[in-house]
Design an enzyme around this catalytic site. Structure first.
Site, PDB file in Angstrom:
ATOM      1  N   HIS A   1      -1.205  -0.014  -9.826  1.00 39.20           N
ATOM      2  CA  HIS A   1      -2.014  -0.755  -8.696  1.00 39.20           C
ATOM      3  C   HIS A   1      -2.320  -2.388  -9.352  1.00 39.20           C
ATOM      4  O   HIS A   1      -3.613  -2.500  -9.303  1.00 39.20           O
ATOM      5  CB  HIS A   1      -3.063  -0.008  -8.110  1.00 39.20           C
ATOM      6  CG  HIS A   1      -3.255  -0.723  -6.690  1.00 39.20           C
ATOM      7  ND1 HIS A   1      -3.489  -0.085  -5.548  1.00 39.20           N
ATOM      8  CD2 HIS A   1      -3.569  -2.270  -6.306  1.00 39.20           C
ATOM      9  CE1 HIS A   1      -3.878  -1.180  -4.606  1.00 39.20           C
ATOM     10  NE2 HIS A   1      -3.996  -2.105  -4.970  1.00 39.20           N
TER      11      HIS A   1
ATOM     12  N   ARG B   1       0.907  -1.257   0.009  1.00 42.25           N
ATOM     13  CA  ARG B   1      -0.085   0.017  -0.230  1.00 42.25           C
ATOM     14  C   ARG B   1       0.875   1.271  -0.058  1.00 42.25           C
ATOM     15  O   ARG B   1       1.959   1.320   0.649  1.00 42.25           O
ATOM     16  CB  ARG B   1      -0.821  -0.038   1.101  1.00 42.25           C
ATOM     17  CG  ARG B   1      -1.949  -1.024   1.147  1.00 42.25           C
ATOM     18  CD  ARG B   1      -3.147  -0.571   0.196  1.00 42.25           C
ATOM     19  NE  ARG B   1      -4.259  -1.560   0.127  1.00 42.25           N
ATOM     20  CZ  ARG B   1      -4.203  -2.471  -0.451  1.00 42.25           C
ATOM     21  NH1 ARG B   1      -3.468  -2.775  -1.585  1.00 42.25           N
ATOM     22  NH2 ARG B   1      -5.672  -3.441  -0.476  1.00 42.25           N
TER      23      ARG B   1
HETATM   24  P1  NAP Z   1      -1.696 -11.299   5.106  1.00 45.99           P
HETATM   25  O1  NAP Z   1      -1.723 -12.896   4.838  1.00 45.99           O
HETATM   26  O2  NAP Z   1      -2.789 -10.791   6.345  1.00 45.99           O
HETATM   27  O3  NAP Z   1      -0.178 -11.107   5.890  1.00 45.99           O
HETATM   28  C1  NAP Z   1       0.137 -10.095   6.693  1.00 45.99           C
HETATM   29  C2  NAP Z   1       1.541 -10.192   7.084  1.00 45.99           C
HETATM   30  O4  NAP Z   1       2.050  -9.063   7.413  1.00 45.99           O
HETATM   31  C3  NAP Z   1       1.848 -11.229   8.442  1.00 45.99           C
HETATM   32  O5  NAP Z   1       2.704 -11.941   8.108  1.00 45.99           O
HETATM   33  C4  NAP Z   1       1.906 -10.430   9.304  1.00 45.99           C
HETATM   34  O6  NAP Z   1       2.534 -10.969  10.462  1.00 45.99           O
HETATM   35  C5  NAP Z   1       2.657  -9.247   8.812  1.00 45.99           C
HETATM   36  N1  NAP Z   1       2.328  -7.976   9.547  1.00 45.99           N
HETATM   37  C6  NAP Z   1       1.100  -7.287   9.864  1.00 45.99           C
HETATM   38  N2  NAP Z   1       1.651  -6.247  10.607  1.00 45.99           N
HETATM   39  C7  NAP Z   1       2.815  -6.069  10.687  1.00 45.99           C
HETATM   40  C8  NAP Z   1       3.421  -5.178  11.724  1.00 45.99           C
HETATM   41  N3  NAP Z   1       2.967  -4.298  12.480  1.00 45.99           N
HETATM   42  N4  NAP Z   1       4.974  -5.794  11.907  1.00 45.99           N
HETATM   43  C9  NAP Z   1       5.393  -6.646  10.981  1.00 45.99           C
HETATM   44  N5  NAP Z   1       4.718  -7.648  10.570  1.00 45.99           N
HETATM   45  C10 NAP Z   1       3.373  -7.121  10.160  1.00 45.99           C
HETATM   46  O7  NAP Z   1      -1.795 -10.408   4.125  1.00 45.99           O
HETATM   47  P2  NAP Z   1      -1.696 -11.077   2.494  1.00 45.99           P
HETATM   48  O8  NAP Z   1      -2.538 -11.370   1.974  1.00 45.99           O
HETATM   49  O9  NAP Z   1      -0.169 -11.440   2.538  1.00 45.99           O
HETATM   50  O10 NAP Z   1      -1.636  -9.350   1.677  1.00 45.99           O
HETATM   51  C11 NAP Z   1      -0.602  -8.372   2.234  1.00 45.99           C
HETATM   52  C12 NAP Z   1      -1.097  -7.028   1.612  1.00 45.99           C
HETATM   53  O11 NAP Z   1      -0.732  -6.772   0.369  1.00 45.99           O
HETATM   54  C13 NAP Z   1      -2.524  -6.671   1.769  1.00 45.99           C
HETATM   55  O12 NAP Z   1      -3.008  -6.321   3.121  1.00 45.99           O
HETATM   56  C14 NAP Z   1      -2.658  -5.790   0.638  1.00 45.99           C
HETATM   57  O13 NAP Z   1      -2.575  -4.216   1.162  1.00 45.99           O
HETATM   58  C15 NAP Z   1      -1.497  -6.021  -0.236  1.00 45.99           C
HETATM   59  N6  NAP Z   1      -1.992  -6.197  -1.717  1.00 45.99           N
HETATM   60  C16 NAP Z   1      -1.639  -5.614  -2.694  1.00 45.99           C
HETATM   61  C17 NAP Z   1      -2.087  -5.907  -4.066  1.00 45.99           C
HETATM   62  C18 NAP Z   1      -1.620  -4.892  -5.300  1.00 45.99           C
HETATM   63  O14 NAP Z   1      -2.225  -5.317  -6.527  1.00 45.99           O
HETATM   64  N7  NAP Z   1      -0.662  -4.159  -4.858  1.00 45.99           N
HETATM   65  C19 NAP Z   1      -3.035  -6.925  -4.117  1.00 45.99           C
HETATM   66  C20 NAP Z   1      -3.073  -7.814  -3.217  1.00 45.99           C
HETATM   67  C21 NAP Z   1      -2.845  -7.505  -1.683  1.00 45.99           C
HETATM   68  P3  NAP Z   1       2.125 -12.115  11.335  1.00 45.99           P
HETATM   69  O15 NAP Z   1       2.290 -13.413  10.369  1.00 45.99           O
HETATM   70  O16 NAP Z   1       3.084 -12.357  12.398  1.00 45.99           O
HETATM   71  O17 NAP Z   1       0.653 -11.850  11.835  1.00 45.99           O
HETATM   72  C1  GLV Z   2      -5.496  -5.058  -3.834  1.00 47.59           C
HETATM   73  O1  GLV Z   2      -4.898  -4.250  -3.614  1.00 47.59           O
HETATM   74  C2  GLV Z   2      -5.752  -5.947  -2.893  1.00 47.59           C
HETATM   75  O2  GLV Z   2      -5.758  -5.985  -1.843  1.00 47.59           O
HETATM   76  O3  GLV Z   2      -6.360  -7.047  -3.009  1.00 47.59           O
END
Ligand code: NAP
Ligand code: GLV
Length: 313
Positions: free
Chosen positions: A276, A228
């Site tokens: 994005h 983000r």
């Molecule tokens: P997720 O499964 O919820 O994983 C989040 C990870 O971040 C976990 O390992 C968590 O640690 C860690 N974390 C959270 N807060 C933290 C902090 N304060 N300090 C250190 N580590 C922290 O999320 P995901 O599905 O992988 O997705 C991640 C993000 O990608 C989404 O939230 C979204 O914003 C972004 N995204 C972007 C796109 C794009 O097209 N650009 C598309 C999809 C997603 P723990 O394992 O210890 O809980």
């Molecule tokens: C895209 O940014 C998503 O969070 O899926």
């Protein structure tokens, strides 16, 4: 069963038809302002307050993405918008992991092989082979070891670079060094040549990539932000690029989206901008995941992908 669907910009047709086909017993409708009729479930992106508020029958809210910062931001403004007892469910992978892998591998290999430097040399018609770092000196650090962070780590493993990960809780991943919590952030950053951000947007991660954080990286490090824009202080990033503290940045997300036409990041020679698209929601896979989650709710089970609203992800 009544399902409402709302997205501020996407075409409703493919979603409504797909959901209706997958859950023929339901009535799926495109929510429009003024629609106050009953709803059991809501599938949303950036929901207006009136979409969720005052719907006592709601039994689940489903995000059309992995991140739920848009919904949580609305909840912070209007705490009465959604009862804490209603599950808020996000997408887990549904085809996004592979897209993140592609983007990350492309950038890491490009920076390792110095294609960004060669692009600049080409502009000056300079034929100049450059030195290559040793694999073992090119450490890649992934911030976030969740669904998408882990996916990227798996894709990078075969390339032989030292890998490390930073998360809230410690991880045990073969061949990957785990760093957990704020107290381990600097140790994680020291010695990381490429930082890949896949953290959720929460109060703790807002402005995380500021001048101080960037200064902890070794000189000439690279940043890939696929999470983000709220997490990067863009003026500090530009300053780090200007000073050479950062060699390059690949940015998919920004403080303001679309990135305004005159923003300096558009034209910076060391910055790659994408709109994005690091991981787009694959509609068919998302419909299947949401339908399964609704079936779990109907059966009295907790669906996978439930967001912990206090934690923020
Ligand atoms: P997720 O499964 O919820 O994983 C989040 C990870 O971040 C976990 O390992 C968590 O640690 C860690 N974390 C959270 N807060 C933290 C902090 N304060 N300090 C250190 N580590 C922290 O999320 P995901 O599905 O992988 O997705 C991640 C993000 O990608 C989404 O939230 C979204 O914003 C972004 N995204 C972007 C796109 C794009 O097209 N650009 C598309 C999809 C997603 P723990 O394992 O210890 O809980
Ligand atoms: C895209 O940014 C998503 O969070 O899926």
């Amino acid at each position: 069963m009544e399902i409402i669907w709302y997205h501020p910009s996407q075409d409703a047709g493919v979603w409504l038809e797909g959901m209706q086909r997958r859950l023929p017993q339901a009535r799926v409708r495109h929510w429009q302002p003024g629609d106050e009729a009953a709803a059991d479930y809501a599938i949303v992106r950036k929901p207006p307050r009136e979409l969720l508020a005052g719907r006592p029958g709601l039994r689940g809210v489903f995000a059309m993405g992995a991140g739920v910062d848009d919904i949580l931001a609305q909840l912070a403004r209007y705490p009465d918008m959604l009862s804490p007892s209603v599950p808020l469910v996000r997408l887990e992978d549904t085809g996004m992991g592979r897209q993140m892998q592609e983007y990350a591998v492309y950038c890491v290999l490009g920076w390792y092989r110095r294609f960004d430097d060669y692009r600049q040399l080409q502009q000056q018609a300079q034929w100049q082979p450059l030195e290559l770092a040793a694999y073992e000196a090119f450490t890649v650090g992934v911030m976030g070891a969740g669904v998408l962070g882990m996916s990227v780590i798996h894709a990078l493993k075969p390339w032989g670079f030292p890998l490390r990960v930073w998360s809230r809780s410690p991880k045990q991943i073969a061949g990957v060094t785990s760093f957990a919590g704020r107290e381990a952030l600097d140790a994680f950053l020291h010695g990381t040549q490429v930082v890949i951000n896949l953290l959720p947007s929460t109060p703790e991660t807002t402005d995380l990539f500021d001048a101080r954080t960037l200064s902890q990286l070794p000189q000439g490090a690279c940043l890939l932000n696929m999470a983000r824009g709220t997490q990067v202080v863009e003026d500090d990033l530009l300053a780090a690029l200007e000073s050479g503290q950062l060699r390059a940045a690949a940015l998919d997300v920004f403080q303001q989206e679309p990135l305004p036409p005159h923003h300096p990041l558009w034209r910076h020679p060391r910055v790659t901008v994408t709109p994005h698209i690091a991981a787009l929601t694959r509609v068919d896979e998302a419909i299947e995941a949401i339908a399964r989650a609704i079936e779990a709710c109907e059966a009295g089970r907790q669906p996978s992908g439930c967001v912990d609203r206090l934690r923020g992800y």
